[in-house]
Motif scaffolding. Structure first.
Motif, short mmCIF file in Angstrom:
data_model
loop_
_atom_site.label_atom_id
_atom_site.label_comp_id
_atom_site.label_asym_id
_atom_site.label_seq_id
_atom_site.Cartn_x
_atom_site.Cartn_y
_atom_site.Cartn_z
N ASP A 66 -11.15 -3.34 -5.16
CA ASP A 66 -10.26 -2.41 -4.45
C ASP A 66 -9.06 -3.16 -3.86
N LEU A 67 -9.32 -4.30 -3.24
CA LEU A 67 -8.23 -5.08 -2.66
C LEU A 67 -7.30 -5.61 -3.74
N ASP A 68 -7.88 -6.11 -4.81
CA ASP A 68 -7.07 -6.63 -5.91
C ASP A 68 -6.15 -5.55 -6.47
N ASN A 69 -6.69 -4.36 -6.71
CA ASN A 69 -5.89 -3.25 -7.25
C ASN A 69 -4.81 -2.81 -6.26
N LEU A 70 -5.17 -2.78 -4.98
CA LEU A 70 -4.20 -2.38 -3.96
C LEU A 70 -3.01 -3.33 -3.93
N PHE A 71 -3.27 -4.61 -3.90
CA PHE A 71 -2.16 -5.56 -3.82
C PHE A 71 -1.33 -5.57 -5.10
N LYS A 72 -1.95 -5.34 -6.23
CA LYS A 72 -1.19 -5.26 -7.48
C LYS A 72 -0.28 -4.04 -7.51
N SER A 73 -0.63 -3.01 -6.74
CA SER A 73 0.17 -1.78 -6.73
C SER A 73 1.29 -1.80 -5.70
N LEU A 74 1.39 -2.86 -4.89
CA LEU A 74 2.44 -2.92 -3.88
C LEU A 74 3.82 -2.90 -4.53
N GLU A 75 4.69 -2.10 -3.99
CA GLU A 75 6.04 -1.96 -4.57
C GLU A 75 7.00 -2.95 -3.90
N VAL A 76 6.53 -4.18 -3.80
CA VAL A 76 7.34 -5.28 -3.25
C VAL A 76 7.10 -6.48 -4.15
N ASP A 77 8.16 -7.18 -4.49
CA ASP A 77 8.05 -8.33 -5.37
C ASP A 77 7.85 -9.61 -4.55
N SER A 78 7.02 -10.51 -5.04
CA SER A 78 6.83 -11.85 -4.46
C SER A 78 6.48 -11.80 -2.98
N VAL A 106 -7.06 1.41 4.84
CA VAL A 106 -5.92 2.19 5.34
C VAL A 106 -4.66 1.37 5.16
N ILE A 107 -3.67 1.97 4.50
CA ILE A 107 -2.38 1.31 4.28
C ILE A 107 -1.33 2.04 5.11
N LYS A 108 -0.69 1.32 6.03
CA LYS A 108 0.34 1.91 6.88
C LYS A 108 1.69 1.34 6.52
N ARG A 109 2.65 2.21 6.33
CA ARG A 109 4.04 1.80 6.14
C ARG A 109 4.89 2.56 7.13
N LYS A 110 6.12 2.11 7.28
CA LYS A 110 7.00 2.75 8.26
C LYS A 110 7.23 4.21 7.93
N SER A 111 7.29 4.51 6.64
CA SER A 111 7.62 5.87 6.23
C SER A 111 6.41 6.72 5.87
N ALA A 112 5.26 6.08 5.61
CA ALA A 112 4.10 6.84 5.14
C ALA A 112 2.83 6.03 5.33
N GLY A 113 1.71 6.68 5.08
CA GLY A 113 0.42 6.01 5.15
C GLY A 113 -0.55 6.66 4.18
N GLN A 114 -1.59 5.93 3.81
CA GLN A 114 -2.60 6.48 2.92
C GLN A 114 -3.90 5.74 3.15
N SER A 115 -4.99 6.27 2.64
CA SER A 115 -6.27 5.58 2.73
C SER A 115 -6.98 5.65 1.39
N ILE A 116 -7.77 4.64 1.12
CA ILE A 116 -8.53 4.53 -0.12
C ILE A 116 -9.99 4.35 0.25
N LYS A 117 -10.87 5.14 -0.34
CA LYS A 117 -12.29 4.99 -0.10
C LYS A 117 -12.80 3.72 -0.78
N VAL A 118 -13.58 2.93 -0.07
CA VAL A 118 -14.09 1.68 -0.62
C VAL A 118 -15.20 1.97 -1.63
N SER A 119 -15.08 1.35 -2.81
CA SER A 119 -16.15 1.44 -3.80
C SER A 119 -16.65 0.04 -4.16
N ASP A 120 -15.73 -0.85 -4.55
CA ASP A 120 -16.02 -2.26 -4.81
C ASP A 120 -14.90 -3.03 -4.11
N LEU A 121 -15.18 -3.55 -2.92
CA LEU A 121 -14.11 -4.00 -2.04
C LEU A 121 -13.23 -5.09 -2.65
N CYS A 122 -13.83 -6.05 -3.34
CA CYS A 122 -13.02 -7.12 -3.95
C CYS A 122 -12.04 -6.55 -4.97
#
Length: 450
Positions: free
Chosen positions: A77-89, A59-75
């Motif tokens: 899944d986490l890697d892909n999630l963090f790569k998709s963050l719209e924040v630099d550094s 579950v990803i919570k932000r001030k303006s929105a939230g979403q959830s991703i079903k776990v398939s391969d957790l390692c």
């Protein structure tokens, strides 16, 4: 893509880096996350994004929105999630509960919390070393407020406060008979070849609300940790002085782990300490316990690292950690190209020195023998950076507090040669590093006119 606004200022504080960091925390009104890594302490404040992981979803919570991703391969899944963050550094501050150990080894969560991981990307950050303080904020206006906070710390320094310490004697003696009984049970199971080693612990209530930041300050003065931390999460505060890291992954993909096993007391008498050190280095039980821990750590690294890259770089050194001294070894390997830092962390989690050997059987025994869920105890407090750097401290020598209760926990490694009385004594030696540093929360009373 959002970016952190940054500003470097000279560190003009007369205090230690961790003291400066702690006082910056006290000037923040939001949740804060302090992590000491060698000569640098970073402090996150506020929540830009919150990531909560269970066995079924992220579950990803932000001030303006939230979403959830079903776990398939957790390692992955986490890697892909963090790569998709719209924040630099970014830098994430997180915790890994002991329930993650049960998940990794295919066991049901049992009485452990269903929240396996909880990570936060902060709104603001201070990164403090001896020379400079780097300010980072997603809102440029926040930099001015942060500078005022720093100026206040520089101006006032570390002020001595009148504090009341909790009576740590009851911490040392709580549930002694229970602990000796479960140690005896584990020795019998080891004799029956159910497993080789298990770490058993007991939960100790603290019957007073604590000022966790002051407890961090006083505890850090008395300890010599590999890592220290003060995390004030939305639903939990933890202060701790970790004796070892579970996993360290640098930006180049080099993985390190640092198992400690084998313990003797550390006193104020150097002659006694020298004799105890000699005893530790010659004790067959302690040496055997350490050796099998290093062997397992080596086998785990081999599973995720480039063949031939795993090496023991330091073996059976004596490490001083607060009120105890441990046997410590350090291992290193190069992560394979097909794996990411989460694979390394999951392979080494939970630390062999906080679970047992083989891990699955030891984890199962812990859930069956101990009467209380571990939650964060023997899990990890960690930071994870956008460049792939991951640093996870083993959660021992720690204090926990939520809205309902305050507690500590302590354990010891049990092998076939273990003696219940000696293992109980070892837990007292370990918990002494924090038992006398628990600062009670100051009560404020309002006197009404009549």
């Amino acid at each position: 893509m959002r970016k952190y606004y940054e500003k470097n200022i000279p560190n003009e504080s007369r205090n230690t880096v961790y003291e400066t960091a702690a006082h910056l925390c006290s000037g923040e009104e939001d949740n804060v996350y302090l992590y000491e890594n060698n000569d640098c302490v970073s402090v996150g404040a506020g929540i830009y994004s919150e990531i909560i992981v269970t066995a079924e979803e992220i579950v990803i919570k932000r001030k303006s929105a939230g979403q959830s991703i079903k776990v398939s391969d957790l390692c992955r899944d986490l890697d892909n999630l963090f790569k998709s963050l719209e924040v630099d550094s970014w830098r994430a501050y997180g915790i890994a509960n002991f329930g993650l150990a049960r998940y990794i080894y295919g066991l049901d969560v049992g009485t452990e919390t269903g929240e396996l991981l909880h990570l936060i990307i902060p709104d603001r950050e201070y990164r403090i070393d001896k020379e400079t303080i780097l300010l980072r904020a997603l809102n440029e206006d926040d930099l001015k407020t942060m500078e005022k906070n720093i100026s206040n710390v520089f101006l006032n320094g570390v002020r001595e406060e009148n504090v009341t310490f909790y009576n740590g004697k009851e911490v040392l003696i709580f549930d002694e008979e229970y602990y000796k009984n479960i140690v005896g049970l584990a020795v019998k199971e080891i004799e029956n070849k159910e497993y080789q080693k298990v770490i058993l612990s007991r939960k100790i209530p603290v019957h007073s609300r604590l000022d966790m930041l002051q407890t961090y300050m006083h505890g850090r003065h008395k300890n010599t940790p590999a890592r220290s931390y003060f995390y004030s999460f939305p639903n939990l505060e933890v202060t701790g002085f970790s004796p070892e890291t579970i996993a360290e992954v640098d930006a180049s993909g080099t993985v390190y782990t640092f198992p400690l096993a084998g313990t003797r007391a550390l006193t104020e008498d150097s002659k006694i300490n020298k004799n105890l050190k000699k005893e530790l280095l010659q004790d067959p039980k302690e040496i055997a316990e350490h050796a099998i821990s290093v062997k397992l750590a080596d086998e785990e690294l081999e599973q995720v690292c480039v063949p031939g890259s795993v090496a023991v770089t330091e073996f059976m050194s004596v490490m001083e950690r607060g009120t105890v001294q441990h046997l410590g070894s350090r291992l290193r390997g190069k992560l394979r190209a097909e794996y990411n830092p989460w694979h390394a962390f999951f392979k080494l989690f939970p630390a062999v020195t906080a679970s047992g050997i083989p891990k699955k059987e030891a984890i199962e025994a812990i859930g069956r023998i101990e009467k209380d869920a571990r939650d964060l105890y023997s899990g990890g407090v960690l930071t994870y950076d956008s460049n792939g750097t991951l640093d996870a401290a083993l959660v021992l020598r720690s204090i926990f507090q939520n809205e309902e209760e305050t507690w500590v926990r302590v354990g010891a490694g049990i092998v076939e040669m273990s003696n219940p009385e000696r293992e109980l004594a070892e837990t007292r030696e370990k918990i002494s590093s924090i038992a006398g540093q628990l600062v009670e929360e100051q009560q404020r009373y309002i006197q009404l006119s009549v």
